[in-house]
Design a protein around this motif. Structure first.
Motif, PDB file in Angstrom:
ATOM      1  N   UNK A 138     -51.737  63.874 -26.979  1.00  0.00           N
ATOM      2  CA  UNK A 138     -52.309  62.973 -25.982  1.00  0.00           C
ATOM      3  C   UNK A 138     -53.035  61.801 -26.648  1.00  0.00           C
ATOM      4  N   UNK A 139     -53.721  62.078 -27.731  1.00  0.00           N
ATOM      5  CA  UNK A 139     -54.436  61.007 -28.435  1.00  0.00           C
ATOM      6  C   UNK A 139     -53.467  59.978 -29.013  1.00  0.00           C
ATOM      7  N   UNK A 140     -52.284  60.453 -29.406  1.00  0.00           N
ATOM      8  CA  UNK A 140     -51.280  59.537 -29.971  1.00  0.00           C
ATOM      9  C   UNK A 140     -50.544  58.761 -28.888  1.00  0.00           C
ATOM     10  N   UNK A 141     -50.555  59.298 -27.670  1.00  0.00           N
ATOM     11  CA  UNK A 141     -49.703  58.804 -26.593  1.00  0.00           C
ATOM     12  C   UNK A 141     -50.042  57.374 -26.197  1.00  0.00           C
ATOM     13  N   UNK A 142     -49.038  56.702 -25.725  1.00  0.00           N
ATOM     14  CA  UNK A 142     -49.227  55.350 -25.224  1.00  0.00           C
ATOM     15  C   UNK A 142     -49.635  55.421 -23.758  1.00  0.00           C
ATOM     16  N   UNK A 143     -49.848  54.254 -23.176  1.00  0.00           N
ATOM     17  CA  UNK A 143     -50.177  54.211 -21.748  1.00  0.00           C
ATOM     18  C   UNK A 143     -51.476  53.473 -21.510  1.00  0.00           C
ATOM     19  N   UNK A 144     -52.423  53.620 -22.421  1.00  0.00           N
ATOM     20  CA  UNK A 144     -53.695  52.907 -22.279  1.00  0.00           C
ATOM     21  C   UNK A 144     -53.497  51.417 -22.562  1.00  0.00           C
ATOM     22  N   UNK A 145     -54.499  50.630 -22.255  1.00  0.00           N
ATOM     23  CA  UNK A 145     -54.438  49.189 -22.520  1.00  0.00           C
ATOM     24  C   UNK A 145     -54.187  48.935 -24.007  1.00  0.00           C
ATOM     25  N   UNK A 146     -53.288  48.033 -24.287  1.00  0.00           N
ATOM     26  CA  UNK A 146     -53.015  47.689 -25.680  1.00  0.00           C
ATOM     27  C   UNK A 146     -51.893  48.514 -26.295  1.00  0.00           C
ATOM     28  N   UNK A 147     -51.357  49.482 -25.517  1.00  0.00           N
ATOM     29  CA  UNK A 147     -50.266  50.310 -26.044  1.00  0.00           C
ATOM     30  C   UNK A 147     -49.004  50.048 -25.240  1.00  0.00           C
ATOM     31  N   UNK A 148     -47.880  50.522 -25.770  1.00  0.00           N
ATOM     32  CA  UNK A 148     -46.585  50.234 -25.145  1.00  0.00           C
ATOM     33  C   UNK A 148     -46.436  50.914 -23.779  1.00  0.00           C
ATOM     34  N   UNK A 180     -62.838  42.250 -34.998  1.00  0.00           N
ATOM     35  CA  UNK A 180     -63.994  42.419 -34.110  1.00  0.00           C
ATOM     36  C   UNK A 180     -64.392  43.895 -34.026  1.00  0.00           C
ATOM     37  N   UNK A 181     -65.670  44.155 -33.897  1.00  0.00           N
ATOM     38  CA  UNK A 181     -66.080  45.536 -33.646  1.00  0.00           C
ATOM     39  C   UNK A 181     -65.992  45.856 -32.143  1.00  0.00           C
ATOM     40  N   UNK A 182     -65.969  44.813 -31.289  1.00  0.00           N
ATOM     41  CA  UNK A 182     -65.737  45.039 -29.850  1.00  0.00           C
ATOM     42  C   UNK A 182     -64.226  45.049 -29.632  1.00  0.00           C
ATOM     43  N   UNK A 183     -63.757  46.200 -29.684  1.00  0.00           N
ATOM     44  CA  UNK A 183     -62.287  46.339 -29.750  1.00  0.00           C
ATOM     45  C   UNK A 183     -61.627  45.947 -28.434  1.00  0.00           C
ATOM     46  N   UNK A 184     -62.281  46.283 -27.348  1.00  0.00           N
ATOM     47  CA  UNK A 184     -61.754  45.973 -26.025  1.00  0.00           C
ATOM     48  C   UNK A 184     -61.535  44.462 -25.860  1.00  0.00           C
ATOM     49  N   UNK A 185     -62.516  43.724 -26.304  1.00  0.00           N
ATOM     50  CA  UNK A 185     -62.462  42.265 -26.206  1.00  0.00           C
ATOM     51  C   UNK A 185     -61.297  41.705 -27.040  1.00  0.00           C
ATOM     52  N   UNK A 201     -53.666  38.291 -23.760  1.00  0.00           N
ATOM     53  CA  UNK A 201     -53.653  36.955 -23.153  1.00  0.00           C
ATOM     54  C   UNK A 201     -52.771  35.983 -23.958  1.00  0.00           C
ATOM     55  N   UNK A 202     -52.832  36.127 -25.284  1.00  0.00           N
ATOM     56  CA  UNK A 202     -52.063  35.248 -26.181  1.00  0.00           C
ATOM     57  C   UNK A 202     -50.618  35.684 -26.381  1.00  0.00           C
ATOM     58  N   UNK A 203     -50.189  36.741 -25.700  1.00  0.00           N
ATOM     59  CA  UNK A 203     -48.858  37.341 -25.946  1.00  0.00           C
ATOM     60  C   UNK A 203     -48.685  37.647 -27.427  1.00  0.00           C
ATOM     61  N   UNK A 204     -49.771  38.096 -28.045  1.00  0.00           N
ATOM     62  CA  UNK A 204     -49.769  38.308 -29.491  1.00  0.00           C
ATOM     63  C   UNK A 204     -50.135  39.773 -29.787  1.00  0.00           C
ATOM     64  N   UNK A 205     -50.364  40.097 -31.051  1.00  0.00           N
ATOM     65  CA  UNK A 205     -50.750  41.461 -31.427  1.00  0.00           C
ATOM     66  C   UNK A 205     -51.872  41.374 -32.448  1.00  0.00           C
ATOM     67  N   UNK A 206     -52.583  42.464 -32.623  1.00  0.00           N
ATOM     68  CA  UNK A 206     -53.674  42.501 -33.605  1.00  0.00           C
ATOM     69  C   UNK A 206     -53.625  43.801 -34.408  1.00  0.00           C
TER      70      UNK A 206
END
Lengths: 332, 332, 332, 332
Positions: free
Chosen positions: C44-54, C158-163, C170-175
């Protein structure tokens, strides 16, 4: 370890009465054309059903799980699996406490603290050789034009193998045999002077096959009775061809370009129908054991194709090391 | 590869007529007490000088180069070297173009493109077994209380070995032999069902010894003639003791606690004094070859201690894997 | 090779858009109690579905194919497989000729001569880490009471990962990001002075995880700016406890009993929604590439559990070598 | 294990204050021309004597013990040894009970139960890297035309390295540094998707070098702060050339044909002249420690040639696996 090989590397998994048996192959070159039909002949040769073999018959259809794409190997790890369907585990329920003489029941229980899946021999079962045969099919394609032929040349001490099997069946007993293996077109120079001699690698792989108790190369045990002047194979030409082949195609641990030739001794199947004595591991008392299960009277009948497979696997690994097989196959 | 073992790992190096031969041992536990005297007996057993062995005599004094401190192993890699002093390289100068039949001269030249040190067989020489014996001395100490005993039981087809050697000397010829190896106090559970069966590991190591052409465990080739009801060793008690030992101490590739028992076939020494025919690799013509050098009439005489050594090496590696030998030895 | 470990050895197989992915584990002790539920949390921890995942979501139900019996490991090879169901291979059909910048599309095609299964990255896909996580679950049970905790401590600088993720979406980019791993209760003495230093083994395993581009132990790159008098961790007591832990729990390649501490750099996901330039491998011309597929904006979000898994796998292997884990587990 | 590599395999042995240090190389192709002079340059680069390095100066003359014949490699195992002559073991006699902070004194003693040769760090000493450099000389010849260049780019946090060293000497302290390594002409396709990724193999070898605490490939830790659109290296042509090289020459664990680029962090030498506190392992009390011995103020000065050596060793092994280096070298 349940794996073999340095570059073309195979691992097998599964249990006799589990869900599957199979093989993982790592390091197979990309670009080898393979279809399910390529497996048919060798799987059939290994299959039971004929006189002297177990009545347990499985479909043995190979499932090409990974490492294949559009009919070719991809270079990624290859997983090939086979379903187990025709299992009768109830036949084995007593064997946890009553080890069959000559079988791995006792050693398996001791080694794994009783946690081993003992049904039908579990991971020790001859059924695991199905994965070896599957890997052998791929290895045989890789090593072309090397050709390997193994055959049962003697069973129960007789060259009339049919007669020997009839006798064993009548006696509710089992017999062993001698299997000979020949390989043609083997290139010169494979093997290492120490530790990875060609004989070392072949014998390492061969003694993975259940029931093998001896191996000899060329004149083998007979050579111990010969004079050097008889045993030394005379060179005929600069390609290394020799008049005789008492060396079995190997000098100093290195292939010499002559046909590879070795023989293995297969012991009689340890599971027999006849009643035997064994120890009840719970009570410590000797008791009579009448094995139920379904077994081969002469497992040596099914060894030749497995012996070819492991020989092909050793050759594939060495030929890749010696750069006789490229990392990507270009077929024309 | 010129190395063997997974945890207790040995590599050998050197050439017959180079400066040194020796062995590198990696993974030996720290705290094993070792002195140079510990090597004396086994090195003497391997030494030539007796009837039937080569007149080349070397001092064979072990130099403990690394991995020892204050009389104990340190846990760091152990290097043991032996100087070569009594070399007569001029005896070999013709052999580059005239490969000795039955020897590695031809395969060595082909494998290494003619760059191999061919003097006295170079890295293929039986002299390299000195490193095996040295590693075996350490392994034997580690595996205590397992004890291993190998002996020559037959030479040139005769049990009267002395007579057989006299006959070979008289004929300017060479003979082979059969060496038997027994190991007592081997614990249950060593070896793996597939690929690293106990027989696989022993045979892998054994076929590193030059001149070995066959191996059989327990009843071996004879088992192929037996019925299962004869061959199956009956269990006597819950410790796994059996009435007979046709299995040679191994079931399903795993040691069963009974004595380990195997036999090897040693071919006749390929170097003989008698004149032989060979190919001149330069001209492609057949010519007479009269080998000069100094050679063993019956190399099998010197095999037992080497066979014990490689058996001890296999056992040390497996006992470490099975946690029967600790990573640091505490001697009291 | 697609395998890792000397005693506790794992191999992975499968492709992103093939039938399965999975892992083969060889050398796991018998007697370890395992149920399918044990895998739930880490999968479950590895799973996608949350914001920022596929948005590709798979059931990821582990199938315990072999090596288990009655709820315990048997000592035989363990195969665990996962079905691939939610594949959209048509998204990838153009990528065979248009390699995605920063991805393995180009190197995979070159290495395997175009025979690789390129759909979804094939065998290079992050989906393969599912097998690592499954093996990690078993390894974590074996190494108890060692506990491992990895977490994402920084993303996109950033340490504020959500931000940071919002900005990338928003940038259609990745980090990318930094993941830290801590392990407590690690015993003293694991690792070797040369080649198999503890850092060598961890980094070997860690760089198997796609997208990792750096690793540092303890004070790592910062240590290059320190004086020895600052960096040297002062010993407090005879158990080896130190005041500071700039060494990250390792001296001379050997664990020192203090917490293990290392950090890895995860690059930004190479697949981005934004249009990029690439080469058309057929025409040799530069063209615009708009990647379809479904991808993680920040793959670093899913790395911590994989990092824990490979760390546990390294520790399980070393603890077996150092005899800190027995060959058969007896649970009470 | 104290060995590295699958085909071109090296093992090192020896102790700082023992008789010798050296290296055993197995699997080197036959036919490589080598003279003692070939070792001079790299051994000199590793040598001490310059400002910031230890005053212990050794002759460091390589002795080519085995595997060479008539100026070429033979294909047999290569042993190269170096005598230790300038040892002052009395400087170390107290360190058995007083572990130097930051050093392997404590972990070595614990791992080997106090049997380790602790004089001068024993087998943990930086002196052992001499064997790595010797193997590197051979590897560099094998991998031609690949060229490798490593250099110290920062010491003690300063790019003016001379100044940083002066400051450390004045303070009786030590400093670390950053070493960068570049390799040109690396062919495409080396490395594996999992476990043997190119980064895995390089980092495995690199963390064998004493004092390395971090490694990063391409943009490394900086990549964790970048967007994918910045980090993705744009392909220029069908040979795989890219505009930028943030990937450091590796995608998906596989070399992409661009220059290989990585950096390592070297910690400050743990032995410093300044007084430090440590634990007396006999009494359990904290005491002042004033290290005698002779040490490097900045060991990073001597790392570049060692880093080149291990990089060359990894490349030689992979190029043999990928059949980019033949088994016999034919020089014209």
């Amino acid at each position: 370890m349940n794996s073999f090989g340095r570059i073309f590397k195979i691992s097998i998994y599964g249990e006799s009465h589990g869900n599957q048996v199979g093989v993982l192959i790592d390091g197979c070159p990309a670009g080898l054309q393979i279809s399910e039909d390529d497996f048919t002949e060798d799987i059939l040769r290994r299959k039971s059903g004929a006189k002297g073999t177990t009545p347990r018959i499985e479909e043995d259809k190979p499932i090409l799980v990974s490492g294949f794409f559009n009919g070719f190997t991809t270079g990624a790890p290859i997983l090939i699996s086979f379903q187990n369907k025709n299992t009768k585990s109830e036949d084995y329920k007593d064997l946890f406490s009553f080890p069959r003489p000559g079988h791995a029941d006792f050693t398996g229980k001791m080694k794994y603290g009783g946690f081993n899946d003992f049904r039908g021999g579990g991971h020790f079962s001859g059924r695991l050789t199905l994965g070896l045969v599957a890997a052998g099919v791929i290895a045989k394609k890789l090593i072309y034009p090397v050709s390997i032929q193994a055959k049962l040349v003697e069973a129960g001490g007789e060259s009339d193998i049919n007669k020997a099997i009839d006798k064993a069946i009548k006696n509710e007993d089992s017999i062993g045999g001698i299997v000979q293996c020949l390989a043609e077109n083997v290139s010169i120079g494979m093997g290492e002077p120490f530790f990875d001699s060609f004989e070392s690698l072949i014998s390492h792989a061969v003694f993975s096959i259940p029931a093998i108790k001896g191996i000899e190369f060329g004149s083998g045990f007979e050579s111990a009775k010969m004079f050097g002047s008889e045993h030394n194979d005379q060179l005929i030409d600069v390609t290394g061809k020799t008049v005789t082949n008492f060396a079995g195609g190997i000098n100093g641990g290195i292939t010499n370009g002559n046909p590879l030739n070795f023989r293995v001794a297969v012991k009689p199947t340890s599971s027999i129908s006849k009643s035997q004595k064994t120890i009840n591991l719970d009570s410590g008392k000797q008791e009579e054991l009448k094995i139920q299960g379904r077994h081969d009277v002469c497992i040596a009948l099914r060894v030749p194709v497995v012996l070819e497979a492991v020989t092909a696997i050793v050759l594939a690994d060495l030929m890749m090391l010696e750069q006789k097989i490229p990392r990507v196959i270009s077929q024309s």
